[in-house]
Design a protein around this motif. Structure first.
Motif, PDB file in Angstrom:
ATOM      1  N   PHE A   1      47.868  48.353  30.873  1.00  0.00           N
ATOM      2  CA  PHE A   1      47.038  47.332  30.672  1.00  0.00           C
ATOM      3  C   PHE A   1      45.941  47.186  31.525  1.00  0.00           C
ATOM      4  CE2 PHE A   1      50.394  46.125  33.727  1.00  0.00           C
ATOM      5  CZ  PHE A   1      49.578  45.681  34.953  1.00  0.00           C
ATOM      6  N   VAL A   2      44.876  46.276  30.767  1.00  0.00           N
ATOM      7  CA  VAL A   2      43.597  45.955  31.471  1.00  0.00           C
ATOM      8  C   VAL A   2      43.914  44.485  31.716  1.00  0.00           C
ATOM      9  CG1 VAL A   2      40.969  45.817  30.967  1.00  0.00           C
ATOM     10  CG2 VAL A   2      42.546  47.797  29.847  1.00  0.00           C
ATOM     11  N   GLY A   3      43.120  44.079  32.813  1.00  0.00           N
ATOM     12  CA  GLY A   3      43.065  42.520  33.014  1.00  0.00           C
ATOM     13  C   GLY A   3      42.134  42.238  33.958  1.00  0.00           C
ATOM     14  N   LYS A   4      42.047  40.968  34.105  1.00  0.00           N
ATOM     15  CA  LYS A   4      40.821  40.326  35.174  1.00  0.00           C
ATOM     16  C   LYS A   4      41.567  39.569  36.214  1.00  0.00           C
ATOM     17  CE  LYS A   4      36.792  38.750  33.700  1.00  0.00           C
ATOM     18  NZ  LYS A   4      35.714  37.813  33.139  1.00  0.00           N
ATOM     19  N   PHE A   5      41.089  40.130  37.387  1.00  0.00           N
ATOM     20  CA  PHE A   5      41.557  39.268  38.486  1.00  0.00           C
ATOM     21  C   PHE A   5      41.291  37.992  38.692  1.00  0.00           C
ATOM     22  CE2 PHE A   5      41.614  43.798  40.423  1.00  0.00           C
ATOM     23  CZ  PHE A   5      43.058  43.944  40.833  1.00  0.00           C
ATOM     24  N   VAL A   6      42.129  37.100  39.256  1.00  0.00           N
ATOM     25  CA  VAL A   6      41.845  35.532  39.503  1.00  0.00           C
ATOM     26  C   VAL A   6      41.047  35.640  40.884  1.00  0.00           C
ATOM     27  CG1 VAL A   6      42.895  33.558  40.153  1.00  0.00           C
ATOM     28  CG2 VAL A   6      44.203  34.939  38.574  1.00  0.00           C
ATOM     29  N   PRO A   7      40.085  34.665  40.921  1.00  0.00           N
ATOM     30  CA  PRO A   7      39.230  33.975  40.059  1.00  0.00           C
ATOM     31  C   PRO A   7      38.591  34.626  38.894  1.00  0.00           C
ATOM     32  CG  PRO A   7      37.969  33.593  41.950  1.00  0.00           C
ATOM     33  CD  PRO A   7      39.033  34.678  42.320  1.00  0.00           C
ATOM     34  N   ALA A   8      38.504  34.158  37.856  1.00  0.00           N
ATOM     35  CA  ALA A   8      37.763  35.043  36.638  1.00  0.00           C
ATOM     36  C   ALA A   8      36.400  35.090  36.901  1.00  0.00           C
ATOM     37  CB  ALA A   8      38.150  34.159  35.277  1.00  0.00           C
ATOM     38  N   ILE A   9      35.762  34.065  37.597  1.00  0.00           N
ATOM     39  CA  ILE A   9      34.295  33.837  37.795  1.00  0.00           C
ATOM     40  C   ILE A   9      33.737  35.313  38.601  1.00  0.00           C
ATOM     41  CG2 ILE A   9      34.303  32.675  40.015  1.00  0.00           C
ATOM     42  CD1 ILE A   9      31.911  31.155  39.152  1.00  0.00           C
ATOM     43  N   ASP A  10      34.829  35.986  39.177  1.00  0.00           N
ATOM     44  CA  ASP A  10      34.318  37.209  40.098  1.00  0.00           C
ATOM     45  C   ASP A  10      33.903  38.209  39.148  1.00  0.00           C
ATOM     46  OD1 ASP A  10      34.385  35.693  42.278  1.00  0.00           O
ATOM     47  OD2 ASP A  10      36.128  36.794  43.125  1.00  0.00           O
ATOM     48  N   GLY A  11      34.560  38.283  38.060  1.00  0.00           N
ATOM     49  CA  GLY A  11      34.254  39.407  37.062  1.00  0.00           C
ATOM     50  C   GLY A  11      35.057  40.637  37.419  1.00  0.00           C
ATOM     51  N   ARG A  12      36.112  40.688  38.305  1.00  0.00           N
ATOM     52  CA  ARG A  12      36.903  41.910  38.886  1.00  0.00           C
ATOM     53  C   ARG A  12      37.986  42.403  38.062  1.00  0.00           C
ATOM     54  NH1 ARG A  12      38.523  41.328  43.688  1.00  0.00           N
ATOM     55  NH2 ARG A  12      37.972  43.346  44.411  1.00  0.00           N
ATOM     56  N   CYS A  13      38.166  43.431  37.634  1.00  0.00           N
ATOM     57  CA  CYS A  13      39.106  43.929  36.540  1.00  0.00           C
ATOM     58  C   CYS A  13      39.741  45.222  37.138  1.00  0.00           C
ATOM     59  CB  CYS A  13      38.424  44.200  35.198  1.00  0.00           C
ATOM     60  SG  CYS A  13      37.443  42.733  34.532  1.00  0.00           S
ATOM     61  N   VAL A  14      41.039  45.352  36.493  1.00  0.00           N
ATOM     62  CA  VAL A  14      41.705  46.451  36.905  1.00  0.00           C
ATOM     63  C   VAL A  14      42.266  47.208  35.609  1.00  0.00           C
ATOM     64  CG1 VAL A  14      43.979  45.015  37.059  1.00  0.00           C
ATOM     65  CG2 VAL A  14      43.486  47.022  38.422  1.00  0.00           C
TER      66      VAL A  14
END
Length: 344
Positions: free
Chosen positions: A97-110
């Motif tokens: 899976f692909v997802g975005k870390f909390v908080p979304a505002i940081d734009g950091r994904c995995v």
């Protein structure tokens, strides 16, 4: 002889660490290995195994409500997208899976890749014993199974990363998933800013030229490190494709972080340039009596490494004092109701 569980690791049923340890997002990429970051990525790698269990609905990834496995790391609900072909009659693909870390505002994904769980993954592992040329990398050869299964999903992964507006990307995976994550790192670092990535129990996936090419990319000022975590006499990191020029591939990119057993006992780090003189390679050779550099044919590898692997596979599912259990407990399974959980 391999370590006994009581000597270098807790019993196989050692309790999983508290969920709160995994709840916060990873911090900024750092030059040094960060144990708390590694724990979070191990949690993500473990969550990929929910996919493989009968009755699991992948929509629970999308809402990030798959059970304790999802509770351990904060991803933005709705940002998570599974990838991979679930139809057993179609050619195999990588899964995860692909997802975005909390908080979304940081734009950091995995991007997290699932390890081996069934026949099709076993066939991918077999196919990976045969190397294939890697486009865009002069002289590079990687396991055919790794390449084909990653190529099948790479377009979907990149499209979703762009859809999410990811400003940076980290990768993780265990076993086969670690191999696919390493190949993804080589590919994605050309289009995205990378963060520190952590893989667990991954095989060698490419020849020396591939190792050198990825290490060169990781050495650039804008790059982030790859930490390759290895536990005890786990045999998988000492396996890989073979060819006539190099025999069995034994060269890994990135920094190895080697634990002989318990986390409290500390770890050793080795760069790719000295990994064959220390860390897990030396320990594996001393404990098992097998130097995998002497394996030159597939038949030789099946016979010699296969026997050693059978005696040491417990180490492959035990990382950071936590086991990928066969007990059904950590991922929600649809037909058993919201209270049932499976996998770590």
């Amino acid at each position: 002889a391999p370590l006994c569980p009581g000597q270098g690791m807790p019993a196989a049923r050692h309790a999983v660490a508290a969920a709160g340890l995994f709840a916060s997002l990873p911090g900024p990429a750092a030059a040094d290995y960060d144990g708390r970051e590694a724990e979070k990525f191990w949690g993500l790698a473990a969550a990929t195994y929910c996919w493989a269990h009968p009755g699991f609905n992948t929509s629970l990834y999308v809402s990030w409500q798959c059970g304790h496995a999802c509770d351990r790391v904060g991803l933005v609900p709705g940002s998570v997208k599974p990838f991979g072909q679930a139809n057993p009659w179609l050619p195999n693909t990588a899964h995860g899976f692909v997802g975005k870390f909390v908080p979304a505002i940081d734009g950091r994904c995995v991007v997290a890749f699932k390890g081996s769980t069934g026949l099709k993954d076993a066939l991918t592992n077999v196919a990976s014993s045969s190397p294939a040329a890697l486009d865009g990398c002069v002289g590079c050869r990687v396991g055919r199974g790794f390449k084909d299964t990653y190529d099948a999903v790479s377009g979907d992964i990149k499209a979703h990363l762009r859809h999410l507006g990811c400003q940076s990307v980290a990768l993780t995976g265990h076993s086969l998933g670690a191999g696919q994550a390493t190949l993804a790192l080589f590919d994605l670092q050309r289009d995205f800013r990378m963060e520190a990535s952590y893989t667990f129990g991954g095989p060698a996936i490419g020849n020396r030229a591939f190792r050198d090419a990825l290490d060169a990319a990781l050495a650039s000022p804008a790059a982030a490190p790859l930490y390759r975590v290895v536990n005890g006499t786990d045999p998988v990191p000492h396996s890989g494709p073979l060819d006539a020029a190099e025999g069995m591939y034994v060269h890994h990119p990135g920094t190895e972080v080697f634990f002989r057993g318990r986390v409290a006992d500390g770890y050793e780090t080795c760069s790719s340039s000295n990994a064959l003189s220390g860390c897990s390679y030396r320990f594996f050779k001393e404990r098992t009596g097998l130097d995998v550099r002497t394996i030159t044919t597939l038949a030789d590898g099946v016979w010699r490494l296969g026997l050693v692997a059978l005696l040491n596979l417990e180490y492959h599912t035990f990382y950071l004092d936590q086991k990928l259990p066969d007990a059904e407990r950590n991922c929600i399974v649809q037909e058993q109701g919201a209270g049932a959980v499976l996998y770590p």
